[in-house]
Design a protein around this motif. Structure first.
Motif, PDB file in Angstrom:
ATOM      1  N   ARG A  40       0.849  -1.187   0.000  1.00  0.00           N
ATOM      2  CA  ARG A  40       0.000   0.000   0.000  1.00  0.00           C
ATOM      3  C   ARG A  40       0.888   1.242   0.000  1.00  0.00           C
ATOM      4  O   ARG A  40       2.048   1.178   0.408  1.00  0.00           O
ATOM      5  N   PRO A  41       0.326   2.366  -0.411  1.00  0.00           N
ATOM      6  CA  PRO A  41       1.102   3.620  -0.349  1.00  0.00           C
ATOM      7  C   PRO A  41       1.611   3.875   1.073  1.00  0.00           C
ATOM      8  O   PRO A  41       0.898   3.639   2.053  1.00  0.00           O
ATOM      9  N   GLY A  42       2.859   4.287   1.154  1.00  0.00           N
ATOM     10  CA  GLY A  42       3.440   4.653   2.439  1.00  0.00           C
ATOM     11  C   GLY A  42       4.069   3.520   3.216  1.00  0.00           C
ATOM     12  O   GLY A  42       4.627   3.743   4.290  1.00  0.00           O
ATOM     13  N   ASP A  43       4.005   2.279   2.713  1.00  0.00           N
ATOM     14  CA  ASP A  43       4.580   1.170   3.483  1.00  0.00           C
ATOM     15  C   ASP A  43       5.993   0.800   3.028  1.00  0.00           C
ATOM     16  O   ASP A  43       6.553  -0.182   3.484  1.00  0.00           O
ATOM     17  N   PRO A  68       7.395  -0.858  -3.504  1.00  0.00           N
ATOM     18  CA  PRO A  68       7.361  -0.158  -4.790  1.00  0.00           C
ATOM     19  C   PRO A  68       5.916   0.128  -5.217  1.00  0.00           C
ATOM     20  O   PRO A  68       5.026  -0.712  -5.037  1.00  0.00           O
ATOM     21  N   GLU A  69       5.709   1.275  -5.804  1.00  0.00           N
ATOM     22  CA  GLU A  69       4.362   1.682  -6.210  1.00  0.00           C
ATOM     23  C   GLU A  69       3.711   0.678  -7.157  1.00  0.00           C
ATOM     24  O   GLU A  69       2.493   0.455  -7.091  1.00  0.00           O
ATOM     25  N   ILE A  70       4.490   0.043  -8.011  1.00  0.00           N
ATOM     26  CA  ILE A  70       3.934  -0.916  -8.968  1.00  0.00           C
ATOM     27  C   ILE A  70       3.182  -2.040  -8.263  1.00  0.00           C
ATOM     28  O   ILE A  70       2.222  -2.594  -8.800  1.00  0.00           O
ATOM     29  N   ALA A  71       3.569  -2.388  -7.042  1.00  0.00           N
ATOM     30  CA  ALA A  71       2.954  -3.510  -6.321  1.00  0.00           C
ATOM     31  C   ALA A  71       1.712  -3.116  -5.524  1.00  0.00           C
ATOM     32  O   ALA A  71       0.993  -3.997  -5.047  1.00  0.00           O
ATOM     33  N   TRP A  72       1.455  -1.828  -5.396  1.00  0.00           N
ATOM     34  CA  TRP A  72       0.302  -1.396  -4.605  1.00  0.00           C
ATOM     35  C   TRP A  72      -0.981  -1.984  -5.170  1.00  0.00           C
ATOM     36  O   TRP A  72      -1.210  -1.985  -6.370  1.00  0.00           O
ATOM     37  N   GLY A  73      -1.796  -2.523  -4.304  1.00  0.00           N
ATOM     38  CA  GLY A  73      -3.064  -3.103  -4.714  1.00  0.00           C
ATOM     39  C   GLY A  73      -2.993  -4.584  -5.037  1.00  0.00           C
ATOM     40  O   GLY A  73      -4.020  -5.234  -5.200  1.00  0.00           O
ATOM     41  N   ASP A  74      -1.795  -5.141  -5.118  1.00  0.00           N
ATOM     42  CA  ASP A  74      -1.629  -6.558  -5.396  1.00  0.00           C
ATOM     43  C   ASP A  74      -1.514  -7.313  -4.071  1.00  0.00           C
ATOM     44  O   ASP A  74      -1.470  -6.706  -2.998  1.00  0.00           O
ATOM     45  N   ALA A  75      -1.470  -8.626  -4.126  1.00  0.00           N
ATOM     46  CA  ALA A  75      -1.332  -9.439  -2.913  1.00  0.00           C
ATOM     47  C   ALA A  75      -0.374 -10.591  -3.193  1.00  0.00           C
ATOM     48  O   ALA A  75      -0.384 -11.170  -4.285  1.00  0.00           O
ATOM     49  N   VAL A  93      -2.471 -10.106  -9.035  1.00  0.00           N
ATOM     50  CA  VAL A  93      -1.997  -8.872  -9.646  1.00  0.00           C
ATOM     51  C   VAL A  93      -3.167  -8.159 -10.306  1.00  0.00           C
ATOM     52  O   VAL A  93      -4.027  -8.784 -10.932  1.00  0.00           O
ATOM     53  N   THR A  94      -3.180  -6.855 -10.137  1.00  0.00           N
ATOM     54  CA  THR A  94      -4.313  -6.043 -10.559  1.00  0.00           C
ATOM     55  C   THR A  94      -3.995  -5.129 -11.730  1.00  0.00           C
ATOM     56  O   THR A  94      -4.840  -4.341 -12.138  1.00  0.00           O
ATOM     57  N   LYS A  95      -2.765  -5.242 -12.217  1.00  0.00           N
ATOM     58  CA  LYS A  95      -2.337  -4.353 -13.302  1.00  0.00           C
ATOM     59  C   LYS A  95      -1.232  -5.016 -14.098  1.00  0.00           C
ATOM     60  O   LYS A  95      -0.637  -5.992 -13.643  1.00  0.00           O
ATOM     61  N   ASN A  96      -0.957  -4.463 -15.261  1.00  0.00           N
ATOM     62  CA  ASN A  96       0.157  -4.934 -16.061  1.00  0.00           C
ATOM     63  C   ASN A  96       1.466  -4.530 -15.399  1.00  0.00           C
ATOM     64  O   ASN A  96       1.577  -3.437 -14.844  1.00  0.00           O
ATOM     65  N   TYR A  97       2.431  -5.427 -15.453  1.00  0.00           N
ATOM     66  CA  TYR A  97       3.787  -5.136 -15.019  1.00  0.00           C
ATOM     67  C   TYR A  97       4.643  -5.000 -16.279  1.00  0.00           C
ATOM     68  O   TYR A  97       4.311  -5.580 -17.314  1.00  0.00           O
ATOM     69  N   PRO A  98       5.761  -4.273 -16.194  1.00  0.00           N
ATOM     70  CA  PRO A  98       6.645  -4.191 -17.363  1.00  0.00           C
ATOM     71  C   PRO A  98       7.060  -5.587 -17.819  1.00  0.00           C
ATOM     72  O   PRO A  98       7.483  -6.413 -17.010  1.00  0.00           O
ATOM     73  N   GLY A  99       6.895  -5.869 -19.109  1.00  0.00           N
ATOM     74  CA  GLY A  99       7.220  -7.174 -19.652  1.00  0.00           C
ATOM     75  C   GLY A  99       6.133  -8.214 -19.439  1.00  0.00           C
ATOM     76  O   GLY A  99       6.281  -9.368 -19.837  1.00  0.00           O
ATOM     77  N   ASP A 100       5.050  -7.837 -18.797  1.00  0.00           N
ATOM     78  CA  ASP A 100       3.946  -8.751 -18.515  1.00  0.00           C
ATOM     79  C   ASP A 100       2.629  -8.026 -18.794  1.00  0.00           C
ATOM     80  O   ASP A 100       1.835  -7.779 -17.892  1.00  0.00           O
TER      81      ASP A 100
END
Length: 156
Positions: free
Chosen positions: A22-25, A28-35, A56-63
Protein backbone atom coordinates in the motif's frame (compact mmCIF):
# COMPACT_ATOMS: atom_id res chain seq x y z
CA UNK A 1 -14.49 -15.05 -7.71
CA UNK A 2 -13.19 -11.81 -6.23
CA UNK A 3 -9.84 -10.71 -4.88
CA UNK A 4 -11.35 -10.55 -1.40
CA UNK A 5 -12.65 -14.12 -1.68
CA UNK A 6 -9.20 -15.40 -2.62
CA UNK A 7 -7.55 -13.44 0.20
CA UNK A 8 -10.10 -14.79 2.68
CA UNK A 9 -9.70 -18.35 1.37
CA UNK A 10 -5.91 -18.37 1.74
CA UNK A 11 -5.94 -16.27 4.91
CA UNK A 12 -7.88 -19.03 6.67
CA UNK A 13 -4.90 -21.40 6.32
CA UNK A 14 -2.37 -21.83 9.11
CA UNK A 15 0.93 -20.09 8.51
CA UNK A 16 -0.13 -18.01 5.50
CA UNK A 17 1.37 -14.55 5.42
CA UNK A 18 -0.39 -12.14 3.09
CA UNK A 19 1.56 -9.14 1.89
CA UNK A 20 -0.65 -6.37 0.49
CA UNK A 21 1.53 -3.43 -0.55
CA UNK A 22 0.00 0.00 0.00
CA UNK A 23 1.10 3.62 -0.35
CA UNK A 24 3.44 4.65 2.44
CA UNK A 25 4.58 1.17 3.48
CA UNK A 26 7.92 1.34 1.66
CA UNK A 27 6.95 -1.06 -1.11
CA UNK A 28 7.36 -0.16 -4.79
CA UNK A 29 4.36 1.68 -6.21
CA UNK A 30 3.93 -0.92 -8.97
CA UNK A 31 2.95 -3.51 -6.32
CA UNK A 32 0.30 -1.40 -4.60
CA UNK A 33 -3.06 -3.10 -4.71
CA UNK A 34 -1.63 -6.56 -5.40
CA UNK A 35 -1.33 -9.44 -2.91
CA UNK A 36 1.46 -11.95 -2.30
CA UNK A 37 0.96 -15.18 -0.35
CA UNK A 38 3.77 -16.90 1.54
CA UNK A 39 3.86 -19.86 3.86
CA UNK A 40 5.47 -18.20 6.86
CA UNK A 41 4.38 -19.67 10.20
CA UNK A 42 6.67 -17.23 12.05
CA UNK A 43 4.93 -14.25 10.43
CA UNK A 44 8.02 -12.99 8.59
CA UNK A 45 8.50 -13.03 4.84
CA UNK A 46 10.88 -15.94 4.26
CA UNK A 47 14.31 -15.09 2.89
CA UNK A 48 15.10 -16.34 -0.61
CA UNK A 49 11.57 -17.64 -1.14
CA UNK A 50 9.00 -16.65 -3.71
CA UNK A 51 5.32 -16.48 -2.81
CA UNK A 52 3.28 -19.58 -3.61
CA UNK A 53 0.51 -17.45 -5.11
CA UNK A 54 -0.05 -13.84 -6.11
CA UNK A 55 -2.89 -11.58 -7.17
CA UNK A 56 -2.00 -8.87 -9.65
CA UNK A 57 -4.31 -6.04 -10.56
CA UNK A 58 -2.34 -4.35 -13.30
CA UNK A 59 0.16 -4.93 -16.06
CA UNK A 60 3.79 -5.14 -15.02
CA UNK A 61 6.64 -4.19 -17.36
CA UNK A 62 7.22 -7.17 -19.65
CA UNK A 63 3.95 -8.75 -18.51
CA UNK A 64 1.24 -6.93 -20.45
CA UNK A 65 -0.22 -9.82 -22.48
CA UNK A 66 -2.96 -10.62 -19.94
CA UNK A 67 -4.34 -7.10 -20.49
CA UNK A 68 -4.93 -6.43 -16.82
CA UNK A 69 -5.64 -2.80 -17.71
CA UNK A 70 -9.27 -3.76 -18.43
CA UNK A 71 -11.77 -2.56 -15.79
CA UNK A 72 -12.22 -5.02 -12.92
CA UNK A 73 -9.75 -7.56 -14.32
CA UNK A 74 -7.07 -9.17 -12.15
CA UNK A 75 -5.02 -12.35 -12.43
CA UNK A 76 -4.40 -15.02 -9.80
CA UNK A 77 -1.01 -16.71 -10.23
CA UNK A 78 -0.39 -20.09 -8.63
CA UNK A 79 2.88 -22.03 -8.33
CA UNK A 80 1.77 -25.63 -8.84
CA UNK A 81 5.00 -27.26 -10.00
CA UNK A 82 5.99 -29.19 -13.08
CA UNK A 83 3.63 -32.17 -12.83
CA UNK A 84 0.38 -30.26 -12.29
CA UNK A 85 1.43 -27.62 -14.81
CA UNK A 86 1.83 -30.38 -17.40
CA UNK A 87 -1.53 -31.90 -16.47
CA UNK A 88 -3.30 -28.57 -17.00
CA UNK A 89 -1.46 -27.33 -20.08
CA UNK A 90 -0.58 -30.57 -21.87
CA UNK A 91 3.05 -29.53 -22.11
CA UNK A 92 6.11 -29.37 -19.87
CA UNK A 93 6.82 -25.95 -18.34
CA UNK A 94 9.88 -25.30 -20.51
CA UNK A 95 8.24 -26.44 -23.74
CA UNK A 96 7.31 -23.62 -26.12
CA UNK A 97 3.92 -22.04 -25.78
CA UNK A 98 1.58 -23.12 -28.60
CA UNK A 99 1.04 -20.57 -31.36
CA UNK A 100 -2.10 -18.52 -30.92
CA UNK A 101 -2.16 -18.79 -27.13
CA UNK A 102 -4.07 -15.84 -25.66
CA UNK A 103 -3.06 -15.09 -22.04
CA UNK A 104 -5.82 -12.48 -21.78
CA UNK A 105 -8.63 -15.04 -21.96
CA UNK A 106 -10.76 -14.88 -18.81
CA UNK A 107 -12.05 -17.58 -16.47
CA UNK A 108 -9.67 -20.18 -17.92
CA UNK A 109 -6.62 -21.91 -16.43
CA UNK A 110 -3.57 -20.94 -18.49
CA UNK A 111 0.20 -21.14 -18.25
CA UNK A 112 1.47 -17.99 -16.57
CA UNK A 113 2.57 -15.74 -19.45
CA UNK A 114 5.97 -15.00 -17.85
CA UNK A 115 6.58 -17.66 -15.18
CA UNK A 116 4.96 -20.66 -16.84
CA UNK A 117 8.37 -22.17 -17.47
CA UNK A 118 8.80 -22.30 -13.68
CA UNK A 119 5.57 -24.24 -13.12
CA UNK A 120 3.15 -21.35 -12.57
CA UNK A 121 -0.46 -21.40 -13.75
CA UNK A 122 -2.73 -18.37 -13.88
CA UNK A 123 -6.37 -17.41 -14.23
CA UNK A 124 -7.43 -13.99 -15.49
CA UNK A 125 -10.71 -12.87 -13.91
CA UNK A 126 -11.62 -16.20 -12.30
CA UNK A 127 -15.35 -16.81 -12.51
CA UNK A 128 -17.86 -19.63 -12.35
CA UNK A 129 -15.90 -21.91 -14.68
CA UNK A 130 -12.70 -21.79 -12.62
CA UNK A 131 -13.63 -20.86 -9.02
CA UNK A 132 -13.50 -24.44 -7.75
CA UNK A 133 -10.35 -25.19 -9.70
CA UNK A 134 -8.64 -22.04 -8.41
CA UNK A 135 -9.39 -23.13 -4.84
CA UNK A 136 -7.98 -26.61 -5.54
CA UNK A 137 -4.83 -25.23 -7.19
CA UNK A 138 -4.31 -22.75 -4.35
CA UNK A 139 -4.58 -25.62 -1.87
CA UNK A 140 -1.94 -27.57 -3.81
CA UNK A 141 0.37 -24.54 -3.91
CA UNK A 142 -0.13 -23.95 -0.17
CA UNK A 143 0.61 -27.60 0.64
CA UNK A 144 3.74 -27.54 -1.53
CA UNK A 145 5.00 -24.33 0.13
CA UNK A 146 4.31 -25.71 3.60
CA UNK A 147 6.08 -29.00 2.83
CA UNK A 148 9.07 -27.16 1.32
CA UNK A 149 9.38 -24.95 4.41
CA UNK A 150 9.21 -27.93 6.76
CA UNK A 151 11.76 -29.86 4.67
CA UNK A 152 14.18 -26.92 4.75
CA UNK A 153 13.82 -26.49 8.49
CA UNK A 154 14.10 -30.19 9.20
CA UNK A 155 10.56 -30.31 10.66
CA UNK A 156 8.45 -32.87 8.87
Amino acid sequence: MSIDEIIEYLGARDGVLIQQPRPGDGTPEIAWGDAFFFYAPDGAVPANTQPFATLVTKNYPGDERSRLDRPGVFRVNIHVGRELFTTWTGRAPRDPEPAGTDPSVTDTVIAHPVYGELGWLAVVAPGPDTAGTVRELLEVAYDRARARTHRRSGNR
